[in-house]
Design a protein around this motif. Structure first.
Motif, PDB file in Angstrom:
ATOM      1  N   ALA A   1      -5.579  -6.685   0.614  1.00  0.00           N
ATOM      2  CA  ALA A   1      -6.103  -5.322   0.422  1.00  0.00           C
ATOM      3  C   ALA A   1      -7.618  -5.322   0.234  1.00  0.00           C
ATOM      4  O   ALA A   1      -8.311  -4.417   0.721  1.00  0.00           O
ATOM      5  CB  ALA A   1      -5.422  -4.670  -0.775  1.00  0.00           C
ATOM      6  N   SER A   2      -8.145  -6.323  -0.473  1.00  0.00           N
ATOM      7  CA  SER A   2      -9.595  -6.386  -0.685  1.00  0.00           C
ATOM      8  C   SER A   2     -10.319  -6.554   0.640  1.00  0.00           C
ATOM      9  O   SER A   2     -11.327  -5.881   0.911  1.00  0.00           O
ATOM     10  CB  SER A   2      -9.939  -7.551  -1.620  1.00  0.00           C
ATOM     11  N   ALA A   3      -9.818  -7.456   1.470  1.00  0.00           N
ATOM     12  CA  ALA A   3     -10.427  -7.660   2.782  1.00  0.00           C
ATOM     13  C   ALA A   3     -10.217  -6.443   3.674  1.00  0.00           C
ATOM     14  O   ALA A   3     -11.100  -6.059   4.447  1.00  0.00           O
ATOM     15  CB  ALA A   3      -9.842  -8.907   3.430  1.00  0.00           C
TER      16      ALA A   3
ATOM     17  N   ALA B   1      -2.754  -2.799  -3.779  1.00  0.00           N
ATOM     18  CA  ALA B   1      -3.001  -2.369  -2.410  1.00  0.00           C
ATOM     19  C   ALA B   1      -3.006  -0.846  -2.300  1.00  0.00           C
ATOM     20  O   ALA B   1      -3.842  -0.262  -1.597  1.00  0.00           O
ATOM     21  CB  ALA B   1      -1.952  -2.971  -1.480  1.00  0.00           C
ATOM     22  N   TYR B   2      -2.068  -0.181  -2.984  1.00  0.00           N
ATOM     23  CA  TYR B   2      -2.029   1.280  -2.987  1.00  0.00           C
ATOM     24  C   TYR B   2      -3.316   1.844  -3.580  1.00  0.00           C
ATOM     25  O   TYR B   2      -3.908   2.781  -3.034  1.00  0.00           O
ATOM     26  CB  TYR B   2      -0.823   1.758  -3.785  1.00  0.00           C
ATOM     27  N   ASN B   3      -3.752   1.267  -4.693  1.00  0.00           N
ATOM     28  CA  ASN B   3      -4.965   1.766  -5.345  1.00  0.00           C
ATOM     29  C   ASN B   3      -6.208   1.537  -4.490  1.00  0.00           C
ATOM     30  O   ASN B   3      -7.123   2.365  -4.472  1.00  0.00           O
ATOM     31  CB  ASN B   3      -5.140   1.089  -6.706  1.00  0.00           C
ATOM     32  N   VAL B   4      -6.254   0.407  -3.775  1.00  0.00           N
ATOM     33  CA  VAL B   4      -7.398   0.155  -2.895  1.00  0.00           C
ATOM     34  C   VAL B   4      -7.427   1.175  -1.758  1.00  0.00           C
ATOM     35  O   VAL B   4      -8.493   1.697  -1.393  1.00  0.00           O
ATOM     36  CB  VAL B   4      -7.355  -1.285  -2.343  1.00  0.00           C
TER      37      VAL B   4
ATOM     38  N   ALA C   1       0.825  -1.215   0.000  1.00  0.00           N
ATOM     39  CA  ALA C   1       0.000   0.000   0.000  1.00  0.00           C
ATOM     40  C   ALA C   1       0.855   1.260   0.000  1.00  0.00           C
ATOM     41  O   ALA C   1       0.353   2.355  -0.278  1.00  0.00           O
ATOM     42  CB  ALA C   1      -0.944   0.000   1.196  1.00  0.00           C
ATOM     43  N   LYS C   2       2.136   1.127   0.304  1.00  0.00           N
ATOM     44  CA  LYS C   2       3.043   2.269   0.268  1.00  0.00           C
ATOM     45  C   LYS C   2       3.620   2.501  -1.124  1.00  0.00           C
ATOM     46  O   LYS C   2       4.294   3.508  -1.344  1.00  0.00           O
ATOM     47  CB  LYS C   2       4.195   2.048   1.249  1.00  0.00           C
TER      48      LYS C   2
END
Length: 470
Positions: free
Chosen positions: A347-349, A303-306, A296-297
């Protein structure tokens, strides 16, 4: 009117009044600038915003959401003709000498109070939030190849040229945030089928409703930063003068696209402040990255986009759509599927958990799924640990959460081979009708007149899937 003969001072003075009128009108009467009249919103909305996690390529339902123990008994045997029933196959496997069954090599387990059965090896994070999701196992589509299939999911039609679902949502409901677009699209993972800007386009709707793509590198939106040597004050003055010229042009020709251009210039100016603040992750606490994962970083990752989708939705963006590629598993499925799930599962969860913790899940509809499923028979070499699957439009799985969806629900059934639907089929038009319904829109009344007829996202089809609604 010959603009060359207008005195500069007179021109700027008179046109400024026109621009002021346009700005005032847009604030006092948003319906005149794109939103559909409230009469179309005849249903009490369950959701205010949508985050659509589109998995491009076709996730294999047999290996993720629709476990078939019968396949363990018939692994390697040919799929019976009675199962095929003369149905169309793609050109990639229609000429195969055999169609051997490929069982899933993964373990499945039931989770949550609803007992939703999932791949327990590749979906460890989603398994923890099953009581918040509804899995639809009986999706079907008319398209058998990627481009028409994705176009169908995006626009309700297999040929390009019609408005995307996000554009319809922008047209129907407008934006909750004047400083951000109503519709944002993001892509991740460059491996897989090509994606085109038209997939989030406005079609024949006014172009102000088209999706704005946020990029993963440099400026999130192209040309958002001022050129070297151009200050914000100079840019503001330039936009005012361009807007004045456009206002005169609109008065002469009456083209609504001129109003759209004025609105887009102004939106771009406001986004110069709002977007950098949005994409700055320095103020996100560590527990956010613990939840979404270290990816996400990294800009450009799923993950970043979510995480960006959560931030956009939190700020009132009406429709956020992520496209993640690489699900096209014709061969070497286990390796590819493991990689895709490693990229997306946590990331979805996390999105569901994050929205729920922030009190936003009830008003945010989350949709996860691709353009079709995969076949039960093997494409390419078949062994105890390796296999591939071709495209399969007859039945596949997606899941939904939040926004009035009944969590812990499994809807629809397929046969023992996971090849045909046996109960509660759900078409693409049904899905679209249900999404619009949750947003408070009657899909039969949200229309736009073009080339002599009224068009709608669901065309002349669509039924609300009440079995997944709370």
């Amino acid at each position: 009117m010959d603009i060359k003969n207008i005195a500069r001072r007179s021109f700027l003075g008179d046109s400024a009044k026109g621009l002021g009128g346009i700005a005032l009108a847009s604030l006092l009467n948003r319906d005149a600038f794109g939103s559909v009249p409230p009469a179309y919103q005849s249903i009490a909305p369950k959701a205010k915003r949508i985050i659509y996690l589109f998995q491009s390529g076709g996730p294999p339902q047999h290996d993720l959401f629709d476990y078939k123990p019968h396949l363990n008994k018939v692994h390697g045997q040919d799929v019976p003709d009675s199962v095929f029933g003369g149905q169309r196959l793609t050109g990639m496997t229609a000429g195969q000498a055999r169609f051997p069954v490929a069982r899933s090599i993964y373990d499945f387990q039931k989770y949550g109070q609803g007992g939703i059965e999932l791949n327990s090896q590749l979906l460890p994070h989603l398994s923890k939030v099953t009581d918040d999701i509804a899995v639809i196992r009986s999706m079907h589509t008319d398209a058998i190849n990627h481009d028409p299939a994705i176009t169908f999911f995006q626009t309700g039609f297999q040929l390009a040229g019609r408005p995307s679902i996000g554009a319809w949502m922008s047209y129907g409901l407008g934006s909750e945030n004047d400083n951000l677009p109503a519709y944002v699209a993001m892509t991740s993972n460059k491996t897989g089928q090509a994606l085109y800007d038209r997939l989030w386009g406005a079609g024949f709707l006014p172009s102000t409703h088209q999706g704005v793509r946020f990029r993963s590198g440099g400026d999130p939106v192209l040309y958002l930063s001022n050129p070297d040597g151009i200050s914000s004050k100079v840019r503001r003055r330039t936009l005012d003068q361009i807007g004045a010229l456009n206002a005169i042009h609109h008065e002469e020709f009456g083209d609504p696209e001129i109003q759209t251009r004025i609105a887009q210039y102004e939106m771009a100016y406001r986004m110069q402040t709002s977007v950098p603040e949005l994409t700055d992750l320095s103020k996100e606490p560590q527990h956010t990255f613990d939840l979404y994962g270290d990816d996400a970083k990294k800009p450009g990752t799923y993950a970043y986009n979510v995480l960006m989708a959560r931030k956009l939705s939190e700020r009132g963006v009406r429709f956020v759509q992520l496209f993640h590629r690489g699900w096209d598993t014709h061969g070497g499925l286990p390796k590819q599927l493991t990689a895709r799930c490693n990229e997306t599962d946590q990331a979805s969860a996390a999105l569901i958990t994050d929205l729920k913790q922030r009190g936003l899940l009830d008003e945010t509809l989350v949709v996860w799924g691709g353009e079709f499923g995969r076949t039960v028979y093997c494409q390419g070499g078949l062994s105890e640990t390796n296999y591939g699957r071709d495209h399969h439009p007859r039945c596949f799985s997606i899941w939904m959460a939040g926004g009035g969806i009944k969590g812990g629900t499994t809807y629809g059934e397929t046969d023992d081979y996971g090849y045909n639907i046996t109960a509660n089929p759900v078409s693409v038009h049904d899905l679209h009708a249900t999404i619009l319904h949750q947003m408070g829109i009657d899909h039969e009344r949200l229309t736009y007149r073009f080339q002599g007829r009224r068009y709608r996202l669901t065309d002349v089809h669509g039924h609300i899937v009440k079995g997944v609604l709370s």
